[in-house]
Design a protein around this motif. Structure first.
Motif, PDB file in Angstrom:
ATOM      1  N   SER A   1      -2.061   3.056  14.642  1.00 29.23           N
ATOM      2  CA  SER A   1      -2.919   2.053  14.468  1.00 29.23           C
ATOM      3  C   SER A   1      -2.429   0.824  13.478  1.00 29.23           C
ATOM      4  O   SER A   1      -2.427  -0.633  13.892  1.00 29.23           O
ATOM      5  CB  SER A   1      -4.153   2.439  14.017  1.00 29.23           C
ATOM      6  OG  SER A   1      -5.296   1.301  14.659  1.00 29.23           O
TER       7      SER A   1
ATOM      8  N   PRO B   1       0.844  -1.548   0.028  1.00 32.08           N
ATOM      9  CA  PRO B   1       0.000   0.253   0.138  1.00 32.08           C
ATOM     10  C   PRO B   1       1.097   1.328   0.165  1.00 32.08           C
ATOM     11  O   PRO B   1       2.303   1.052   0.921  1.00 32.08           O
ATOM     12  CB  PRO B   1      -0.960  -0.206   1.046  1.00 32.08           C
ATOM     13  CG  PRO B   1       0.296  -1.070   2.254  1.00 32.08           C
ATOM     14  CD  PRO B   1       0.683  -1.798   0.959  1.00 32.08           C
ATOM     15  N   ASN B   2       0.273   2.607  -0.555  1.00 32.70           N
ATOM     16  CA  ASN B   2       0.995   3.387  -0.863  1.00 32.70           C
ATOM     17  C   ASN B   2       0.845   3.862   0.798  1.00 32.70           C
ATOM     18  O   ASN B   2      -0.313   3.730   1.597  1.00 32.70           O
ATOM     19  CB  ASN B   2       0.063   4.634  -1.101  1.00 32.70           C
ATOM     20  CG  ASN B   2       0.017   4.182  -2.951  1.00 32.70           C
ATOM     21  OD1 ASN B   2       0.755   3.303  -3.470  1.00 32.70           O
ATOM     22  ND2 ASN B   2      -0.368   4.108  -3.638  1.00 32.70           N
TER      23      ASN B   2
ATOM     24  N   ALA C   1      -0.906  -3.198  15.292  1.00 35.17           N
ATOM     25  CA  ALA C   1      -1.392  -4.013  15.532  1.00 35.17           C
ATOM     26  C   ALA C   1      -0.846  -4.905  14.956  1.00 35.17           C
ATOM     27  O   ALA C   1      -0.841  -6.586  14.898  1.00 35.17           O
ATOM     28  CB  ALA C   1      -2.635  -3.886  14.070  1.00 35.17           C
ATOM     29  N   TYR C   2      -0.072  -4.780  14.043  1.00 36.75           N
ATOM     30  CA  TYR C   2       1.205  -5.644  13.274  1.00 36.75           C
ATOM     31  C   TYR C   2       1.697  -6.119  14.493  1.00 36.75           C
ATOM     32  O   TYR C   2       2.556  -7.578  14.308  1.00 36.75           O
ATOM     33  CB  TYR C   2       1.673  -5.496  11.944  1.00 36.75           C
ATOM     34  CG  TYR C   2       1.209  -4.867  10.547  1.00 36.75           C
ATOM     35  CD1 TYR C   2       1.191  -6.486  10.345  1.00 36.75           C
ATOM     36  CD2 TYR C   2       1.363  -4.280  10.134  1.00 36.75           C
ATOM     37  CE1 TYR C   2       0.099  -6.677   8.362  1.00 36.75           C
ATOM     38  CE2 TYR C   2       0.609  -3.701   9.002  1.00 36.75           C
ATOM     39  CZ  TYR C   2       0.251  -5.433   8.379  1.00 36.75           C
ATOM     40  OH  TYR C   2      -0.319  -5.147   7.485  1.00 36.75           O
TER      41      TYR C   2
ATOM     42  N   GLY D   1       0.523  10.193   3.053  1.00 33.18           N
ATOM     43  CA  GLY D   1      -0.549  11.419   3.093  1.00 33.18           C
ATOM     44  C   GLY D   1      -2.061  10.462   4.219  1.00 33.18           C
ATOM     45  O   GLY D   1      -2.819  11.110   4.346  1.00 33.18           O
ATOM     46  N   GLN D   2      -1.367   9.314   4.193  1.00 32.83           N
ATOM     47  CA  GLN D   2      -2.670   8.520   5.519  1.00 32.83           C
ATOM     48  C   GLN D   2      -2.239   9.390   6.462  1.00 32.83           C
ATOM     49  O   GLN D   2      -1.259   9.743   6.683  1.00 32.83           O
ATOM     50  CB  GLN D   2      -1.874   7.038   5.952  1.00 32.83           C
ATOM     51  CG  GLN D   2      -2.323   5.564   4.122  1.00 32.83           C
ATOM     52  CD  GLN D   2      -3.808   5.989   4.037  1.00 32.83           C
ATOM     53  OE1 GLN D   2      -4.779   6.278   4.772  1.00 32.83           O
ATOM     54  NE2 GLN D   2      -4.132   5.386   3.639  1.00 32.83           N
ATOM     55  N   SER D   3      -3.113   9.634   7.768  1.00 30.92           N
ATOM     56  CA  SER D   3      -2.978   9.792   8.774  1.00 30.92           C
ATOM     57  C   SER D   3      -1.969   9.519   9.311  1.00 30.92           C
ATOM     58  O   SER D   3      -2.375   8.079   9.297  1.00 30.92           O
ATOM     59  CB  SER D   3      -4.505  10.307   9.643  1.00 30.92           C
ATOM     60  OG  SER D   3      -4.830   8.896  10.058  1.00 30.92           O
TER      61      SER D   3
ATOM     62  N   ALA E   1      -2.490   9.046  12.435  1.00 35.96           N
ATOM     63  CA  ALA E   1      -3.613   8.458  13.617  1.00 35.96           C
ATOM     64  C   ALA E   1      -3.675   6.819  13.436  1.00 35.96           C
ATOM     65  O   ALA E   1      -3.888   5.637  13.441  1.00 35.96           O
ATOM     66  CB  ALA E   1      -4.397   8.347  13.973  1.00 35.96           C
ATOM     67  N   TYR E   2      -4.115   6.225  11.715  1.00 40.35           N
ATOM     68  CA  TYR E   2      -4.235   4.618  11.071  1.00 40.35           C
ATOM     69  C   TYR E   2      -2.972   4.076  11.028  1.00 40.35           C
ATOM     70  O   TYR E   2      -3.022   3.047  11.081  1.00 40.35           O
ATOM     71  CB  TYR E   2      -4.561   5.815   9.356  1.00 40.35           C
ATOM     72  CG  TYR E   2      -4.652   3.895   9.265  1.00 40.35           C
ATOM     73  CD1 TYR E   2      -5.432   3.060   9.594  1.00 40.35           C
ATOM     74  CD2 TYR E   2      -3.687   3.831   7.939  1.00 40.35           C
ATOM     75  CE1 TYR E   2      -5.867   2.086   8.633  1.00 40.35           C
ATOM     76  CE2 TYR E   2      -3.759   2.479   7.278  1.00 40.35           C
ATOM     77  CZ  TYR E   2      -4.471   1.849   7.771  1.00 40.35           C
ATOM     78  OH  TYR E   2      -5.024   0.611   6.785  1.00 40.35           O
TER      79      TYR E   2
ATOM     80  N   ARG F   1      -3.053  -8.309  13.047  1.00 44.73           N
ATOM     81  CA  ARG F   1      -3.629  -8.263  11.880  1.00 44.73           C
ATOM     82  C   ARG F   1      -2.137  -9.771  11.361  1.00 44.73           C
ATOM     83  O   ARG F   1      -1.371  -8.940  10.609  1.00 44.73           O
ATOM     84  CB  ARG F   1      -2.317  -6.674  11.503  1.00 44.73           C
ATOM     85  CG  ARG F   1      -3.461  -6.405   9.864  1.00 44.73           C
ATOM     86  CD  ARG F   1      -2.758  -4.930  10.340  1.00 44.73           C
ATOM     87  NE  ARG F   1      -4.241  -4.217   8.849  1.00 44.73           N
ATOM     88  CZ  ARG F   1      -3.878  -2.705   8.690  1.00 44.73           C
ATOM     89  NH1 ARG F   1      -2.488  -2.146   9.256  1.00 44.73           N
ATOM     90  NH2 ARG F   1      -4.848  -2.580   8.268  1.00 44.73           N
TER      91      ARG F   1
END
Lengths: 84, 84
Positions: free
Chosen positions: A42, A30-31, A46-47, A34-36, A38-39, A52
């Motif tokens: 998270s 995944p790119n 999780a990994y 520009g993801q937040s 916070a995400y 995850r």
């Protein structure tokens, strides 16, 4: 909150798949640009906690397990600061 | 491969968090616009199979469990077609 400048110095492993520019180097990666933050935090946590699975988790879990909370915050801040 | 036009008709639930434009409606929801269809399919299937825990999986797992392989391919094609 993480420090994007510090994060820039911690992404050598990440960049093999996610790029220094946060764009996946193959379709399955995944790119992140520009993801937040916070995400991104998270997801990495999780990994790291082994929650995850599926997807590329066999690769991501051990990578994330080498990261402290501060590393994760810094790396998230770095990728969040980029434009896709 | 999925049909982005068909996918556009299947995202009413997705859009509550990921937007019709593929941009997360809150920081904890990832942007999907411009991610590869391969990655988006892999993620949705990992949620659907119950492999992907942590994060927002309590929300995503039941959503994904309502999707067929074709639905997943169409939704992935739709979000992959957007510009972040």
């Amino acid at each position: 909150a993480g420090d994007p400048e510090a994060g820039k110095g911690k992404i050598s492993a990440c960049a093999a798949c996610h790029g220094t520019d946060g764009m996946g180097t193959a379709p399955i990666y995944p790119n992140l640009a520009g993801q937040s933050a916070a995400y991104l935090e998270s997801s990495m946590k999780a990994y790291r906690e082994g929650q995850r699975g599926g997807g590329m988790s066999a690769l991501m879990t051990p990578q994330a397990q080498g990261l402290s909370d501060e590393d994760i915050a810094d790396i998230a801040a770095y990728y969040a600061s980029l434009q896709p």
